[in-house]
Write a protein that holds these residues in place. Structure first.
Motif, PDB file in Angstrom:
ATOM      1  N   LEU A  48      66.276 -63.021  74.613  1.00 35.71           N
ATOM      2  CA  LEU A  48      66.408 -62.950  73.151  1.00 35.71           C
ATOM      3  C   LEU A  48      65.350 -62.037  72.537  1.00 35.71           C
ATOM      4  O   LEU A  48      65.638 -61.303  71.590  1.00 35.71           O
ATOM      5  CB  LEU A  48      66.341 -64.340  72.521  1.00 35.71           C
ATOM      6  CG  LEU A  48      67.545 -65.242  72.773  1.00 35.71           C
ATOM      7  CD1 LEU A  48      67.353 -66.584  72.074  1.00 35.71           C
ATOM      8  CD2 LEU A  48      68.841 -64.584  72.318  1.00 35.71           C
ATOM      9  N   ARG A  49      64.141 -62.056  73.072  1.00 39.39           N
ATOM     10  CA  ARG A  49      63.081 -61.183  72.567  1.00 39.39           C
ATOM     11  C   ARG A  49      63.474 -59.717  72.705  1.00 39.39           C
ATOM     12  O   ARG A  49      63.358 -58.934  71.751  1.00 39.39           O
ATOM     13  CB  ARG A  49      61.760 -61.462  73.298  1.00 39.39           C
ATOM     14  CG  ARG A  49      60.606 -60.578  72.817  1.00 39.39           C
ATOM     15  CD  ARG A  49      59.379 -60.755  73.703  1.00 39.39           C
ATOM     16  NE  ARG A  49      59.666 -60.561  75.107  1.00 39.39           N
ATOM     17  CZ  ARG A  49      59.860 -59.376  75.676  1.00 39.39           C
ATOM     18  NH1 ARG A  49      59.821 -58.263  74.956  1.00 39.39           N
ATOM     19  NH2 ARG A  49      60.100 -59.281  76.963  1.00 39.39           N
ATOM     20  N   VAL A  51      66.523 -58.479  73.117  1.00 35.24           N
ATOM     21  CA  VAL A  51      67.692 -58.241  72.263  1.00 35.24           C
ATOM     22  C   VAL A  51      67.246 -58.045  70.814  1.00 35.24           C
ATOM     23  O   VAL A  51      67.692 -57.110  70.131  1.00 35.24           O
ATOM     24  CB  VAL A  51      68.716 -59.394  72.385  1.00 35.24           C
ATOM     25  CG1 VAL A  51      69.753 -59.334  71.270  1.00 35.24           C
ATOM     26  CG2 VAL A  51      69.388 -59.356  73.750  1.00 35.24           C
ATOM     27  N   ASP A  52      66.354 -58.906  70.327  1.00 31.41           N
ATOM     28  CA  ASP A  52      65.877 -58.780  68.946  1.00 31.41           C
ATOM     29  C   ASP A  52      65.118 -57.479  68.729  1.00 31.41           C
ATOM     30  O   ASP A  52      65.270 -56.829  67.686  1.00 31.41           O
ATOM     31  CB  ASP A  52      65.022 -59.984  68.564  1.00 31.41           C
ATOM     32  CG  ASP A  52      65.835 -61.260  68.392  1.00 31.41           C
ATOM     33  OD1 ASP A  52      67.084 -61.171  68.247  1.00 31.41           O
ATOM     34  OD2 ASP A  52      65.227 -62.353  68.410  1.00 31.41           O
ATOM     35  N   GLU A  53      64.297 -57.078  69.703  1.00 30.59           N
ATOM     36  CA  GLU A  53      63.599 -55.786  69.613  1.00 30.59           C
ATOM     37  C   GLU A  53      64.610 -54.644  69.523  1.00 30.59           C
ATOM     38  O   GLU A  53      64.441 -53.711  68.727  1.00 30.59           O
ATOM     39  CB  GLU A  53      62.712 -55.549  70.846  1.00 30.59           C
ATOM     40  CG  GLU A  53      61.413 -56.294  70.864  1.00 30.59           C
ATOM     41  CD  GLU A  53      60.599 -55.952  72.107  1.00 30.59           C
ATOM     42  OE1 GLU A  53      60.654 -54.794  72.590  1.00 30.59           O
ATOM     43  OE2 GLU A  53      59.902 -56.860  72.609  1.00 30.59           O
ATOM     44  N   ILE A  55      67.795 -54.727  68.542  1.00 34.56           N
ATOM     45  CA  ILE A  55      68.518 -54.758  67.272  1.00 34.56           C
ATOM     46  C   ILE A  55      67.642 -54.192  66.156  1.00 34.56           C
ATOM     47  O   ILE A  55      68.092 -53.371  65.353  1.00 34.56           O
ATOM     48  CB  ILE A  55      68.993 -56.197  66.951  1.00 34.56           C
ATOM     49  CG1 ILE A  55      70.106 -56.606  67.926  1.00 34.56           C
ATOM     50  CG2 ILE A  55      69.477 -56.298  65.500  1.00 34.56           C
ATOM     51  CD1 ILE A  55      70.475 -58.084  67.865  1.00 34.56           C
ATOM     52  N   ALA A  56      66.373 -54.604  66.112  1.00 27.75           N
ATOM     53  CA  ALA A  56      65.449 -54.125  65.076  1.00 27.75           C
ATOM     54  C   ALA A  56      65.245 -52.614  65.148  1.00 27.75           C
ATOM     55  O   ALA A  56      65.049 -51.949  64.129  1.00 27.75           O
ATOM     56  CB  ALA A  56      64.110 -54.853  65.197  1.00 27.75           C
ATOM     57  N   MET A  80      73.482 -66.660  72.258  1.00 29.21           N
ATOM     58  CA  MET A  80      72.670 -65.811  71.390  1.00 29.21           C
ATOM     59  C   MET A  80      72.918 -66.041  69.906  1.00 29.21           C
ATOM     60  O   MET A  80      72.159 -65.564  69.077  1.00 29.21           O
ATOM     61  CB  MET A  80      72.924 -64.341  71.719  1.00 29.21           C
ATOM     62  CG  MET A  80      72.472 -63.946  73.086  1.00 29.21           C
ATOM     63  SD  MET A  80      72.543 -62.161  73.283  1.00 29.21           S
ATOM     64  CE  MET A  80      72.285 -62.014  75.017  1.00 29.21           C
ATOM     65  N   GLU A  83      75.282 -64.039  64.948  1.00 33.35           N
ATOM     66  CA  GLU A  83      74.679 -62.846  64.339  1.00 33.35           C
ATOM     67  C   GLU A  83      74.288 -61.824  65.401  1.00 33.35           C
ATOM     68  O   GLU A  83      74.603 -60.641  65.283  1.00 33.35           O
ATOM     69  CB  GLU A  83      73.462 -63.233  63.494  1.00 33.35           C
ATOM     70  CG  GLU A  83      72.908 -62.072  62.693  1.00 33.35           C
ATOM     71  CD  GLU A  83      71.784 -62.482  61.768  1.00 33.35           C
ATOM     72  OE1 GLU A  83      70.936 -61.616  61.495  1.00 33.35           O
ATOM     73  OE2 GLU A  83      71.742 -63.650  61.330  1.00 33.35           O
ATOM     74  N   ARG A  84      73.609 -62.268  66.448  1.00 34.51           N
ATOM     75  CA  ARG A  84      73.257 -61.355  67.542  1.00 34.51           C
ATOM     76  C   ARG A  84      74.524 -60.869  68.254  1.00 34.51           C
ATOM     77  O   ARG A  84      74.639 -59.699  68.595  1.00 34.51           O
ATOM     78  CB  ARG A  84      72.346 -62.041  68.554  1.00 34.51           C
ATOM     79  CG  ARG A  84      70.921 -62.236  68.098  1.00 34.51           C
ATOM     80  CD  ARG A  84      70.096 -62.844  69.228  1.00 34.51           C
ATOM     81  NE  ARG A  84      68.765 -63.182  68.805  1.00 34.51           N
ATOM     82  CZ  ARG A  84      68.363 -64.413  68.498  1.00 34.51           C
ATOM     83  NH1 ARG A  84      69.218 -65.435  68.574  1.00 34.51           N
ATOM     84  NH2 ARG A  84      67.116 -64.647  68.142  1.00 34.51           N
ATOM     85  N   LYS A  87      76.337 -57.754  67.274  1.00 34.72           N
ATOM     86  CA  LYS A  87      75.699 -56.454  67.563  1.00 34.72           C
ATOM     87  C   LYS A  87      76.091 -55.907  68.938  1.00 34.72           C
ATOM     88  O   LYS A  87      75.714 -54.801  69.296  1.00 34.72           O
ATOM     89  CB  LYS A  87      74.173 -56.585  67.500  1.00 34.72           C
ATOM     90  CG  LYS A  87      73.644 -57.158  66.212  1.00 34.72           C
ATOM     91  CD  LYS A  87      73.894 -56.236  65.048  1.00 34.72           C
ATOM     92  CE  LYS A  87      73.257 -56.817  63.794  1.00 34.72           C
ATOM     93  NZ  LYS A  87      73.555 -56.023  62.622  1.00 34.72           N
ATOM     94  N   ASP A 165      58.486 -63.788  78.087  1.00 37.12           N
ATOM     95  CA  ASP A 165      58.218 -64.079  76.680  1.00 37.12           C
ATOM     96  C   ASP A 165      56.734 -64.044  76.364  1.00 37.12           C
ATOM     97  O   ASP A 165      56.351 -63.902  75.223  1.00 37.12           O
ATOM     98  CB  ASP A 165      58.781 -65.466  76.307  1.00 37.12           C
ATOM     99  CG  ASP A 165      60.277 -65.408  76.020  1.00 37.12           C
ATOM    100  OD1 ASP A 165      60.728 -64.427  75.416  1.00 37.12           O
ATOM    101  OD2 ASP A 165      60.977 -66.354  76.413  1.00 37.12           O
TER     102      ASP A 165
END
Length: 199
Positions: A48-49, A51-53, A55-56, A80, A83-84, A87, A165
């Motif tokens: 998730l970390r 993936v979030d990086e 997406i950002a 996920m 919302e994720r 993407k 993480d």
């Protein structure tokens, strides 16, 4: 593959083998999806970390799997969140003629998303997936799993225990360093790899 190596049971005639394989695959997918829905199969650390990086940073994402499209979409959405999941583009085994280790699913993703293979990095966890990535001509990082820790990952650019993480983690910068046109790429043999403990 197992029965091809050890011999097929006598009660499964040669002409019924394809049907049996399909039946077992569907049964396995049903069991797996039930475990996902029940929350018994979590994501691995760091997924998730990263993936979030991504997406950002506006990085385009895809999941390319040997499983069927419905199962993959459910997996991504359940683990996920919607919302994720929105993407991601999903490319699955039932969308291509040949599954991994053939490169078809990765080549389909690159083609349909209009991507440059030399600007893509694949994260895999099995030798079959690495074989597919290498055959597609795309850089690949491997995160070992409890099922694949002793497999041959020849062709991967980097091998790690997990994305992580805490502490020494795989980042977008780590992934970018695996691209063929970066200054760091000379450190990696295109048919070899760098293996790191942790991330």
């Amino acid at each position: 593959a197992h029965w091809n190596e050890v011999g097929w049971p006598d009660e499964i005639p040669e002409e019924g083998r394809s049907d049996k394989i399909m039946s077992l695959h569907l049964q396995k997918t049903d069991i797996f999806m039930k475990l996902i829905d029940e929350g018994k199969i979590p994501l691995r650390p760091g997924v998730l970390r990263v993936v979030d990086e991504a997406i950002a940073a506006g990085v385009r994402l895809a999941v390319c799997s040997t499983s069927n499209e419905k199962a993959v979409s459910n997996l991504v959405s359940t683990l996920m969140g919607p919302e994720r999941a929105s993407k991601f583009q999903i490319y699955a085994g039932d969308m291509v003629k040949k599954k991994k280790p053939a490169p078809d699913v990765y080549l389909m993703a690159v083609d349909q998303m209009g991507l440059d293979k030399e600007r893509c990095v694949i994260i895999e966890d099995s030798h079959i997936g690495v074989g597919s990535a290498v055959a597609a001509g795309i850089s690949c990082l491997v995160t070992k799993s409890s099922y694949t820790w002793d497999e041959d990952f020849t062709g991967a650019k980097m091998i790690v225990e997990e994305l992580g993480d805490d502490g020494n983690v795989v980042t977008l910068e780590t992934l970018a360093s695996l691209l063929p046109d970066t200054d760091d790429s000379a450190e990696w043999d295109p048919v070899g790899h760098v293996e790191k403990g942790g991330a």
